[in-house]
Design an enzyme around this catalytic site. Sequence first.
Site, PDB file in Angstrom:
ATOM      1  N   GLY A 153     -11.042   1.340  12.883  1.00 35.66           N
ATOM      2  CA  GLY A 153     -10.515   1.609  14.231  1.00 35.66           C
ATOM      3  C   GLY A 153     -11.589   1.984  15.241  1.00 35.66           C
ATOM      4  CB  ILE A 154     -14.234   4.573  15.290  1.00 37.73           C
ATOM      5  CG1 ILE A 154     -13.157   5.667  15.238  1.00 37.73           C
ATOM      6  CG2 ILE A 154     -15.377   4.977  16.200  1.00 37.73           C
ATOM      7  CD1 ILE A 154     -13.609   6.979  14.605  1.00 37.73           C
ATOM      8  CG  ASN A 193      -1.827   1.148   1.328  1.00 39.98           C
ATOM      9  OD1 ASN A 193      -1.813   2.037   0.476  1.00 39.98           O
ATOM     10  ND2 ASN A 193      -2.649   1.181   2.361  1.00 39.98           N
ATOM     11  CD  GLU A 232      -8.967  -1.561   4.434  1.00 35.91           C
ATOM     12  OE1 GLU A 232      -8.450  -1.373   5.549  1.00 35.91           O
ATOM     13  OE2 GLU A 232      -9.339  -0.639   3.701  1.00 35.91           O
ATOM     14  CG  HIS A 279     -13.091   2.980   3.367  1.00 30.79           C
ATOM     15  ND1 HIS A 279     -13.853   3.939   3.998  1.00 30.79           N
ATOM     16  CD2 HIS A 279     -11.804   3.243   3.682  1.00 30.79           C
ATOM     17  CE1 HIS A 279     -13.053   4.760   4.662  1.00 30.79           C
ATOM     18  NE2 HIS A 279     -11.814   4.358   4.485  1.00 30.79           N
ATOM     19  NE  ARG A 332     -10.862  12.459   3.590  1.00 27.82           N
ATOM     20  CZ  ARG A 332     -10.549  11.165   3.664  1.00 27.82           C
ATOM     21  NH1 ARG A 332     -11.439  10.284   4.111  1.00 27.82           N
ATOM     22  NH2 ARG A 332      -9.378  10.743   3.266  1.00 27.82           N
ATOM     23  NE  ARG A 374      -6.110   1.639  -0.175  1.00 25.89           N
ATOM     24  CZ  ARG A 374      -6.157   2.768   0.522  1.00 25.89           C
ATOM     25  NH1 ARG A 374      -5.089   3.237   1.111  1.00 25.89           N
ATOM     26  NH2 ARG A 374      -7.293   3.415   0.646  1.00 25.89           N
ATOM     27  CG  LEU A 418     -17.959   3.526  11.863  1.00 25.57           C
ATOM     28  CD1 LEU A 418     -18.766   3.556  13.157  1.00 25.57           C
ATOM     29  CD2 LEU A 418     -18.567   4.484  10.841  1.00 25.57           C
ATOM     30  CD  GLU A 471     -11.504  -3.381  13.357  1.00 25.69           C
ATOM     31  OE1 GLU A 471     -10.506  -3.688  14.017  1.00 25.69           O
ATOM     32  OE2 GLU A 471     -11.500  -3.283  12.117  1.00 25.69           O
TER      33      GLU A 471
HETATM   34  P1  ADP Z   1      -7.518   5.006   9.238  1.00 22.10           P
HETATM   35  O1  ADP Z   1      -7.084   3.650   8.703  1.00 22.10           O
HETATM   36  O2  ADP Z   1      -8.664   5.611   8.498  1.00 22.10           O
HETATM   37  O3  ADP Z   1      -6.409   5.956   9.490  1.00 22.10           O
HETATM   38  P2  ADP Z   1      -8.278   3.503  11.601  1.00 22.10           P
HETATM   39  O4  ADP Z   1      -9.236   2.516  11.036  1.00 22.10           O
HETATM   40  O5  ADP Z   1      -6.959   3.035  12.070  1.00 22.10           O
HETATM   41  O6  ADP Z   1      -8.130   4.765  10.672  1.00 22.10           O
HETATM   42  O7  ADP Z   1      -9.028   4.201  12.825  1.00 22.10           O
HETATM   43  C1  ADP Z   1      -8.479   5.264  13.511  1.00 22.10           C
HETATM   44  C2  ADP Z   1      -9.492   5.734  14.548  1.00 22.10           C
HETATM   45  O8  ADP Z   1      -9.795   4.626  15.417  1.00 22.10           O
HETATM   46  C3  ADP Z   1      -8.975   6.865  15.415  1.00 22.10           C
HETATM   47  O9  ADP Z   1      -9.950   7.885  15.519  1.00 22.10           O
HETATM   48  C4  ADP Z   1      -8.777   6.190  16.754  1.00 22.10           C
HETATM   49  O10 ADP Z   1      -9.020   7.063  17.824  1.00 22.10           O
HETATM   50  C5  ADP Z   1      -9.808   5.093  16.734  1.00 22.10           C
HETATM   51  N1  ADP Z   1      -9.432   4.057  17.686  1.00 22.10           N
HETATM   52  C6  ADP Z   1      -8.373   3.215  17.619  1.00 22.10           C
HETATM   53  N2  ADP Z   1      -8.306   2.452  18.727  1.00 22.10           N
HETATM   54  C7  ADP Z   1      -9.328   2.840  19.515  1.00 22.10           C
HETATM   55  C8  ADP Z   1      -9.796   2.455  20.798  1.00 22.10           C
HETATM   56  N3  ADP Z   1      -9.175   1.505  21.475  1.00 22.10           N
HETATM   57  N4  ADP Z   1     -10.917   3.071  21.272  1.00 22.10           N
HETATM   58  C9  ADP Z   1     -11.541   4.027  20.566  1.00 22.10           C
HETATM   59  N5  ADP Z   1     -11.140   4.441  19.351  1.00 22.10           N
HETATM   60  C10 ADP Z   1     -10.059   3.873  18.838  1.00 22.10           C
END
Ligand code: ADP
Length: 402
Positions: free
Chosen positions: A332-333, A7, A389, A181, A242, A91, A210, A335
């Site tokens: 990240g959010i 990527n 992914e 995505h 955004r 990717r 998210l 999950e």
């Molecule tokens: P991207 O790949 O779009 O950069 P991610 O899927 O890694 O983003 O998600 C990042 C977001 O997930 C951030 O806003 C982060 O705060 C949130 N995040 C990661 N771990 C946690 C957690 N343990 N609790 C709450 N939010 C989390």
Amino acid sequence: MKVLVVNAGSSSLKYQLIDMSNEKMIAKGNCERIGADDSVLTHKAADGRSVVVEEAMPTHSEAFTNVIKALTESEASVISSLSEISAVGHRVVQGGMGFTESCLINEEVIAAVEKFNPLAPLHNPANILGIRACIKVFGENVPQVAVFDTSFHSHMPAKAYMYGVPYEYFEKYGVRRYGFHGTSHRYVTDKVAELMGKDVKDLKIITCHLGNGASIAAVNGGVSVDTTMGFTPLDGFIMGTRSGSLDPSVVTFIAENEGKSPAEMDALLNKKSGVLGISGVSNDNRDVCEAAAAGNERAKLAIEMQNYQIIKYIGSYVAAMNGVDAIVFTGGIGENNYDIREAVCDNFTYLGLEIDKEFNKEHAHIKGNSYKISTDASKVAVFAVSTDEEMVIARDTLALVK
Ligand code: ADP
């Protein structure tokens, strides 16, 4: 058979080496600040060994050379020679209307991807740099595959992808919704079907990715029929930085009154808006939640806006598909943040949706796992799924190479 998944960003290069005989990650890493004097490669083997390389990597080619060294001859090496890598999957963010599926890369494909550079100026040129550097290091004999973020959404009906602007802009520039995505939406769609023990063709699923960037898709019978991101990833609901969709007049109004150019407006909407712009705290969900818990009103507002907009999109996709069998949270959010999952689900009791709140909380951090968080009585199944992914890219690569 081992597949390298790549990527490439404009100044970064993320990779994973995956053993496809058992679908296990063998090593992964990231080169950052490519092009600067202080480039750094962080490489980790699955068994915990790791190595950090700090040296100038002027282009993606030097970065790749370091990646190969890390994989083959470092303290955290995982293979003895390059020849163990059978194929490379890349990717690619924007596949335009031409790439409805992943494909083997040749010069024609690279030229076609280049044609879409104006649609994804930050991503596609970087993806091509990664492909070219990889061809240089591996030679022509190792097959390279392109997996597009947009492909999964490429079967949306025109009524979902067209914007209400003069038709000529669609014809002239390809102005339409593309969605992004796609690999994540696809992965969680298949996972949910597997967890439900049903054929994906018989399911209506709403997939919520998210993360810092975020999007939702309506997946009917395994086909993405609508999605929140649009012509670019700026569309949809508010994300880390955004704005998501807004009255277009807001853009022209701010530009006029603040004397901002199109490029400056682009930066404002992509980098300074969303949860960061509203809260004034951070783009990171954890920081904003902490601030909200400590009483910061704007942080609270940002979270409320995000939840509300997510609820509205899910509701609209239930309407668009005339029903929903499952909703899935990932990214990240999605999950990790059980509060968002609960707040969103609380608004769909009218669908007979019910989650097990204790279970949802207990399984807050699901890294690498997937859980059903709805009760058995719930009329809509709800899942939290750890997206992968890279695995989608590796599987597509394997399938095409075979
Ligand atoms: P991207 O790949 O779009 O950069 P991610 O899927 O890694 O983003 O998600 C990042 C977001 O997930 C951030 O806003 C982060 O705060 C949130 N995040 C990661 N771990 C946690 C957690 N343990 N609790 C709450 N939010 C989390």
